[in-house]
Design an enzyme around this catalytic site. Structure first.
Site, PDB file in Angstrom:
ATOM      1  N   SER A   1       0.923  -1.131   0.127  1.00  0.00           N
ATOM      2  CA  SER A   1      -0.104  -0.013  -0.086  1.00  0.00           C
ATOM      3  C   SER A   1       0.827   1.437  -0.048  1.00  0.00           C
ATOM      4  O   SER A   1       0.339   2.339  -0.074  1.00  0.00           O
ATOM      5  CB  SER A   1      -0.945   0.010   1.095  1.00  0.00           C
ATOM      6  OG  SER A   1      -1.874  -0.946   1.310  1.00  0.00           O
TER       7      SER A   1
ATOM      8  N   ASP B   1     -10.618  -6.320  -0.093  1.00  0.00           N
ATOM      9  CA  ASP B   1     -10.196  -5.325   0.854  1.00  0.00           C
ATOM     10  C   ASP B   1      -9.582  -5.736   2.105  1.00  0.00           C
ATOM     11  O   ASP B   1      -9.952  -6.802   2.451  1.00  0.00           O
ATOM     12  CB  ASP B   1     -11.118  -4.227   0.923  1.00  0.00           C
ATOM     13  CG  ASP B   1     -10.379  -2.776   1.299  1.00  0.00           C
ATOM     14  OD1 ASP B   1     -10.521  -1.975   0.613  1.00  0.00           O
ATOM     15  OD2 ASP B   1     -10.140  -2.773   2.432  1.00  0.00           O
TER      16      ASP B   1
ATOM     17  N   HIS C   1     -14.902   0.368   3.502  1.00  0.00           N
ATOM     18  CA  HIS C   1     -14.701   1.561   4.132  1.00  0.00           C
ATOM     19  C   HIS C   1     -16.033   2.326   3.798  1.00  0.00           C
ATOM     20  O   HIS C   1     -16.043   3.500   4.181  1.00  0.00           O
ATOM     21  CB  HIS C   1     -13.211   2.114   3.381  1.00  0.00           C
ATOM     22  CG  HIS C   1     -12.348   1.162   3.770  1.00  0.00           C
ATOM     23  ND1 HIS C   1     -11.519   1.517   4.899  1.00  0.00           N
ATOM     24  CD2 HIS C   1     -11.808   0.274   2.997  1.00  0.00           C
ATOM     25  CE1 HIS C   1     -10.457   0.656   4.824  1.00  0.00           C
ATOM     26  NE2 HIS C   1     -10.623  -0.099   3.881  1.00  0.00           N
TER      27      HIS C   1
ATOM     28  N   CYS D   1      -7.703   2.107   1.443  1.00  0.00           N
ATOM     29  CA  CYS D   1      -8.724   1.336   0.869  1.00  0.00           C
ATOM     30  C   CYS D   1      -8.263   0.772  -0.195  1.00  0.00           C
ATOM     31  O   CYS D   1      -8.106   1.220  -1.288  1.00  0.00           O
ATOM     32  CB  CYS D   1      -9.957   2.418   0.447  1.00  0.00           C
ATOM     33  SG  CYS D   1     -11.460   1.516  -0.072  1.00  0.00           S
TER      34      CYS D   1
END
Length: 615
Positions: free
Chosen positions: A325, A364, A370, A383
């Site tokens: 991420s 996710d 989210h 996210c």
């Protein structure tokens, strides 16, 4: 009556004169040959033999230069020299080399390794050169040999300078080490330039700046007797000492990083985003470079090679990991700059994403999703669904073109040899290997998984580029050089690799605001490190998947073998308003970036920023 022959005096005289003539002619010819040889030696070849005679009388001896020191930005010595006694032999001056070695064995300890190395050097070096037999003689050993020197022709005791790393393993992957010149080194170096020395830089700064650190060999012409004993020095051309190198690395900060990583496998790289100066270059586990200087023993070297934690690998430079991420801020900026999304564009995250017409669910990290999120919240809360969709909308080729300027998939150009390239794969890259590109690979690229690999150095350079307003600076270990004789300093001027990458300042400000929200926001994934923080950090957590998880499975960290657990990542810069440090942290199999990697970055930033403010 007896028949007595009468002497023929005339005949005898004629025979005698003939013999005398022949003898005279022979003597004359021999005298002529001797005279011609004398003329040849004394007149025609005078210069040649005079030179040979002088060479026999005068012996040139190389003077090894003093190797330059390596120091950190504050003058802390990382690599130095200290004097040791060495035992050396000039083979051509020995009557019987085997007898000399046998006699030396009775005086001092000569290990099989000492003899093996000596015999190797004996084969590849001229016999008139001094060849090292043993180093680190004690005072008693040196005295014992010195007493016997008149009977040990060709044997010498010399005081040499030995490389030493006073901080041991600290920063070894940046500093590197010197070791004895090997066969591969002999193929690439100018052997004349290394006369009189046995060592060369092997890794790190020692290798990259070898030509500056080494200096220049000097020559001493000595008059010697028939046994090779020195009578007097005729001429001396002094050696030129190597340059002292000051690094940008802060030894104190390096120590903080390595202690924070502890026994875990990982890397920490910290840069000054404005200049590209490398403040910290940590890779763990580390190892002590000192045993390598004179040749590490086989047992110890084998232990390092077979260590499952691979301490010899420079993870900061060569470790290649999926960025996870941590790629999301760059992908978000790429989406804004390409016009694929607007700052207010939202996505409804229900916890999974599927490509049109495909049942496969890309999950996710948050099972329930989210909800409705825009870019700022998508980065702050990490996210996955938002970036799955964004990656598909942009397409992999556009993603590559917009991430390349930040250094993904290319070398940073740091002043170290052997930097790894990383990977930012495209359909063309796979096609060249006879493989097909699948749409799902584009989806995974959106969260830094699949065919995307970065080094910790690349991540640090990328986040430093964000902190520097989009200008990417070349990472530099070297700060400046010092001439030890004149004390003249020569700075290493900062270099921009490329011009500003961000076209719209508002887009950059939004990305920085979202990264600040990661640490300081109520729902930010890195909020745990914001406790009692008196400056603001812009960061991004990341988790890099090591083991594939089937659609019907759930990742169970406790029951997953340690080596198959996720890698933990964190990138950041601070202070947000005027960045002075940019950091990338990776902890192999460390789990979540928020709980493992981010606290390490916080320790590093506290040490650098808070201690700087107090000083």
């Amino acid at each position: 009556m007896l028949n007595i022959p009468i002497k023929d005096h005339f005949r005898e005289t004629r025979i005698f004169n003939s013999r005398l003539l022949i003898t005279g002619v022979g003597v004359a010819i021999l005298c002529l040959l001797l005279l011609s040889r004398l003329v040849y030696l004394q007149l025609i070849s005078h210069q040649h033999y005079a030179t040979l005679s002088q060479a026999n009388r005068v012996r040139p001896e190389p003077i090894p230069p003093v190797r330059g020191l390596i120091l950190d930005r504050n003058g802390v010595v990382l690599a130095q020299n200290y004097p040791v006694y060495t035992l050396e032999i000039i083979p051509e001056q020995t009557d019987n080399l085997d007898q000399v070695l046998t006699r030396l064995k009775r005086l001092i300890t000569l290990s099989p390794k000492d003899l093996k190395t000596f015999n190797k050097n004996l084969k590849r070096r001229p016999r008139f050169e001094s060849i090292l037999l043993r180093t680190h003689l004690s005072d008693k050993e040196a005295a014992r040999v010195a007493i016997e020197l008149p009977y040990l022709y060709g044997v010498q005791i010399k005081a040499r300078l030995q490389r030493h790393y006073p901080l041991g393993a600290l920063g070894v992957h940046a500093t590197g080490y010197v070791a004895r010149i090997g066969e591969n080194d002999m193929k690439r170096i100018d052997t004349a330039a290394y006369r009189g020395t046995q060592h060369i830089g092997k890794l790190g700064v020692e290798q990259s700046y070898e030509s500056l650190l080494f200096g220049k060999v000097g020559i001493e012409n000595n008059e010697v007797n028939a046994r090779g004993r020195r009578l007097r020095t005729i001429e001396r051309i002094p050696a030129q000492a190597g340059k002292n190198i000051y690094l940008n690395i802060d030894a104190k900060l390096q120590s903080v990083a390595e202690r924070a990583l502890g026994n875990r496998r990982g890397a920490v790289v910290a840069l000054d985003p404005i200049t590209g100066a490398v403040l910290t270059f940590a890779s763990t586990p580390t190892y002590n470079p000192n045993p390598f200087v004179n040749g590490i023993d086989n047992k110890s070297f084998k232990a390092l090679l077979e260590n499952p934690d691979k301490p010899l690998i420079n993870r900061a430079l060569n470790g290649q990991y999926a960025p996870g991420s941590t790629i999301k801020p760059f992908l978000g900026l790429a989406g804004l700059e390409s016009g694929t999304i607007e700052p207010e564009s939202t996505v409804l995250c229900k916890g999974a994403y599927s490509l049109p017409g495909d049942k496969h669910r890309f999950r996710d990290w948050k099972r329930g999703g989210h909800g409705e999120v825009a870019l700022l919240q998508a980065i702050a809360q990490s996210c996955d669904v938002f970036f799955y969709r964004l990656a598909v909308r942009m397409g992999i080729n556009k993603i590559e073109s917009l991430l390349l300027p930040f250094g993904f998939g290319k070398k940073t150009g740091i002043d170290l040899y052997g930097e790894s390239l990383g990977l930012l794969a495209t359909p063309a890259w796979k096609q060249a290997r006879g493989e097909k590109w699948y749409p799902g690979e584009t989806v995974m690229a959106g969260i830094g998984q699949g065919l995307v690999l970065t080094t910790p150095l690349q991540l640090a350079s990328a986040v430093a580029t964000l902190a520097n307003g989009g200008v990417r600076m070349k990472p530099r270990l070297l700060s400046y050089l010092e001439d030890p004789s004149t004390h003249v300093l020569l700075d290493n001027v900062p270099t921009a690799i490329s011009k500003k990458q961000v076209l719209n300042k508002e887009h950059l400000n939004l990305i920085i605001a979202s990264m600040t929200e990661v640490v300081h926001g109520k729902l930010g994934t890195g909020r745990r490190i914001s406790h009692n923080l008196n400056y603001r950090i812009a960061g991004k957590t990341g988790t890099s998947q090591v083991k594939s998880i089937a659609q019907t499975e759930t990742y169970d960290r406790k029951n997953t073998p340690e080596r198959l657990r996720d890698h933990a990542l964190f990138i950041a810069f601070a202070p947000v308003e005027a960045p002075r440090i940019a950091v990338a942290v990776i902890v192999e199999n460390g789990g979540h970036g928020s709980t493992t990697a981010a606290p390490i970055a916080r320790q590093l930033m506290d040490s650098y920023l808070v201690s700087e403010d107090k000083s």
